[in-house]
Scaffold this motif. Structure first.
Motif, mmCIF file in Angstrom:
data_model
loop_
_atom_site.group_PDB
_atom_site.id
_atom_site.type_symbol
_atom_site.label_atom_id
_atom_site.label_comp_id
_atom_site.label_asym_id
_atom_site.label_seq_id
_atom_site.Cartn_x
_atom_site.Cartn_y
_atom_site.Cartn_z
ATOM 1 N N ARG A 21 -8.084 -0.095 0.605
ATOM 2 C CA ARG A 21 -8.762 -1.200 -0.103
ATOM 3 C C ARG A 21 -7.748 -2.189 -0.212
ATOM 4 N N LEU A 22 -6.571 -1.805 -0.867
ATOM 5 C CA LEU A 22 -5.383 -2.808 -1.130
ATOM 6 C C LEU A 22 -4.916 -3.233 0.011
ATOM 7 N N ALA A 23 -4.769 -2.140 1.057
ATOM 8 C CA ALA A 23 -4.052 -2.755 2.353
ATOM 9 C C ALA A 23 -4.770 -3.793 2.997
ATOM 10 N N GLN A 24 -6.234 -3.644 3.169
ATOM 11 C CA GLN A 24 -7.147 -4.821 3.449
ATOM 12 C C GLN A 24 -6.773 -6.133 2.755
ATOM 13 N N ARG A 25 -6.455 -6.156 1.689
ATOM 14 C CA ARG A 25 -6.143 -7.461 1.003
ATOM 15 C C ARG A 25 -5.034 -7.793 1.395
ATOM 16 N N LEU A 26 -4.058 -7.232 1.548
ATOM 17 C CA LEU A 26 -2.643 -7.720 2.201
ATOM 18 C C LEU A 26 -2.499 -7.936 3.696
ATOM 19 N N ARG A 27 -3.544 -7.356 4.295
ATOM 20 C CA ARG A 27 -3.629 -7.920 5.688
ATOM 21 C C ARG A 27 -4.358 -9.161 5.667
ATOM 22 N N ALA A 28 -5.161 -9.518 4.905
ATOM 23 C CA ALA A 28 -6.056 -10.709 4.829
ATOM 24 C C ALA A 28 -4.858 -11.797 4.203
ATOM 25 N N ASP A 29 -3.940 -11.444 3.573
ATOM 26 C CA ASP A 29 -3.277 -12.502 2.705
ATOM 27 C C ASP A 29 -1.691 -11.803 2.546
ATOM 28 N N PRO A 30 -0.827 -11.922 3.302
ATOM 29 C CA PRO A 30 0.361 -11.112 3.188
ATOM 30 C C PRO A 30 1.205 -11.448 1.928
ATOM 31 N N ASP A 31 0.780 -12.623 1.329
ATOM 32 C CA ASP A 31 1.579 -13.233 0.245
ATOM 33 C C ASP A 31 0.964 -12.670 -1.035
ATOM 34 N N ALA A 32 -0.140 -11.966 -1.109
ATOM 35 C CA ALA A 32 -0.749 -11.457 -1.986
ATOM 36 C C ALA A 32 -0.213 -10.405 -3.059
ATOM 37 N N THR A 33 -0.486 -10.292 -4.298
ATOM 38 C CA THR A 33 0.108 -9.427 -5.206
ATOM 39 C C THR A 33 -1.006 -8.345 -5.550
ATOM 40 N N VAL A 34 -0.732 -7.149 -5.336
ATOM 41 C CA VAL A 34 -1.625 -6.239 -5.278
ATOM 42 C C VAL A 34 -1.042 -5.183 -6.601
ATOM 43 N N THR A 35 -1.839 -4.683 -7.316
ATOM 44 C CA THR A 35 -1.808 -3.816 -8.424
ATOM 45 C C THR A 35 -2.795 -2.622 -8.547
ATOM 46 N N TRP A 36 -2.485 -1.487 -8.631
ATOM 47 C CA TRP A 36 -3.240 -0.411 -8.780
ATOM 48 C C TRP A 36 -2.660 0.299 -10.120
ATOM 49 N N ILE A 37 -3.767 0.959 -10.816
ATOM 50 C CA ILE A 37 -3.375 1.387 -11.919
ATOM 51 C C ILE A 37 -4.185 2.782 -12.305
ATOM 52 N N ASP A 38 -3.850 3.905 -12.140
ATOM 53 C CA ASP A 38 -4.366 5.114 -12.252
ATOM 54 C C ASP A 38 -4.190 5.839 -13.642
ATOM 55 N N VAL A 39 -5.329 5.753 -14.370
ATOM 56 C CA VAL A 39 -5.286 6.499 -15.406
ATOM 57 C C VAL A 39 -5.302 8.090 -15.335
ATOM 58 N N CYS A 40 -4.752 8.811 -16.039
ATOM 59 C CA CYS A 40 -5.082 10.278 -15.871
ATOM 60 C C CYS A 40 -4.499 10.799 -14.456
ATOM 61 N N CYS A 41 -3.352 10.247 -13.986
ATOM 62 C CA CYS A 41 -3.032 10.517 -12.610
ATOM 63 C C CYS A 41 -2.450 11.795 -12.217
ATOM 64 N N GLY A 42 -2.378 12.994 -13.238
ATOM 65 C CA GLY A 42 -1.788 14.283 -12.796
ATOM 66 C C GLY A 42 -0.563 14.169 -12.394
ATOM 67 N N GLU A 43 -0.206 14.903 -11.466
ATOM 68 C CA GLU A 43 0.979 14.786 -10.737
ATOM 69 C C GLU A 43 1.686 13.661 -10.154
ATOM 70 N N GLY A 44 0.729 12.742 -9.901
ATOM 71 C CA GLY A 44 1.042 11.416 -9.345
ATOM 72 C C GLY A 44 0.953 11.375 -7.692
ATOM 73 N N ARG A 45 0.536 12.630 -7.379
ATOM 74 C CA ARG A 45 0.597 12.804 -5.773
ATOM 75 C C ARG A 45 -0.040 11.422 -5.089
ATOM 76 N N ALA A 46 -1.270 11.145 -5.521
ATOM 77 C CA ALA A 46 -1.829 9.984 -4.672
ATOM 78 C C ALA A 46 -0.935 8.626 -4.742
ATOM 79 N N LEU A 47 -0.433 8.307 -5.871
ATOM 80 C CA LEU A 47 0.260 7.084 -5.867
ATOM 81 C C LEU A 47 1.600 7.372 -5.358
ATOM 82 N N LEU A 48 2.314 8.526 -5.322
ATOM 83 C CA LEU A 48 3.335 8.714 -4.455
ATOM 84 C C LEU A 48 3.195 8.764 -2.782
ATOM 85 N N GLU A 49 2.220 9.268 -2.564
ATOM 86 C CA GLU A 49 1.727 8.871 -1.272
ATOM 87 C C GLU A 49 1.400 7.554 -0.792
#
Length: 235
Positions: free
Chosen positions: A49-77
């Motif tokens: 989802r976030l990559a799609q926005r960057l492909r449409a607009d390379p100058d876009a700023t994207v932010t993802w907040i993950d609440v209760c992220c556990g080990e953070g594996r998804a964010l690290l990936e």
């Protein structure tokens, strides 16, 4: 009418010391995609989802907040994949977890893994994506956190979370789920009863005519089969 014996209600400080809240069988090691993944639980791939926005607009700023992220594996990936595909893009990834047992340190300053309570933390700017995968089950004031998360979303962004209305109770122990879902839908959010997925597009402001009383960590398993926390409110 009283439907069950009065539970022992804990405040946030006591609840956050509970072994139920520190449960490592839920979201601790879930990755971005695959069998045990965010894509499966949320019904969409956060990275795509976030990559799609960057492909449409390379100058876009994207932010993802993950609440209760556990080990953070998804964010690290996600951090690694963004580094490979969008090395120059303005990307911010933030993971919040009460326990703070993260799988690894961030490799870049794009990722922040923060040990904090979801009930008190707040971002410094809106986010394109706000997620909470099986984390609300362990939060006391779920309605306050839901309200906060929905308000963190930037225009065009999305809030997505697993949610169990059965965990919201009135003072007498009766389920307050229908009233909660009515308030969420009135704010423009959607809830899928089959998958227990809650979603909001763009910033939302759900309003609940309820005062938080405390939480019960002895309620037993929720729909996931894992012990969860019931949250009590005066309506």
């Amino acid at each position: 009418m009283t439907t069950e014996s009065a539970p022992r209600l804990l405040d946030d400080a006591a609840l956050e010391l509970s072994s139920v809240v520190a449960n490592n069988a839920m979201n601790r090691g879930r990755g971005l995609s695959g069998v045990n993944s965010y894509a499966r639980e949320l019904g969409f791939d956060p990275y795509r989802r976030l990559a799609q926005r960057l492909r449409a607009d390379p100058d876009a700023t994207v932010t993802w907040i993950d609440v209760c992220c556990g080990e953070g594996r998804a964010l690290l990936e996600a951090e690694e994949r963004f580094a490979q595909e969008f090395p120059s893009a303005d990307v911010t990834l933030i993971g919040i977890d009460l326990v703070g047992f993260f799988r690894a340190r961030p490799r870049t300053d794009r990722l922040r893994l923060i040990t904090a309570s979801a009930t008190t933390w707040a971002p410094d700017r809106p986010a394109d994506l706000v997620t909470c995968v099986h984390g609300l089950h362990y939060i006391g004031d779920k309605l306050a956190v839901l309200t906060a998360m929905a308000g963190w979303v930037a225009p065009g962004g999305r809030c997505a979370a697993d949610f169990d209305p059965e965990e919201i109770r009135r003072a007498d122990g009766s389920v307050a789920g229908p009233a909660v879902l009515a308030a969420l839908r009135a704010s423009g959010m959607t809830f899928d009863r089959r998958t227990h997925r809650l979603r909001g597009e763009g910033p939302r402001s759900p309003r609940f005519p309820a005062a938080y009383l405390g939480a019960d960590d002895t309620a037993g398993p929720g729909y996931t089969g894992q012990p969860s926390v019931r949250s009590y409110y005066a309506w």
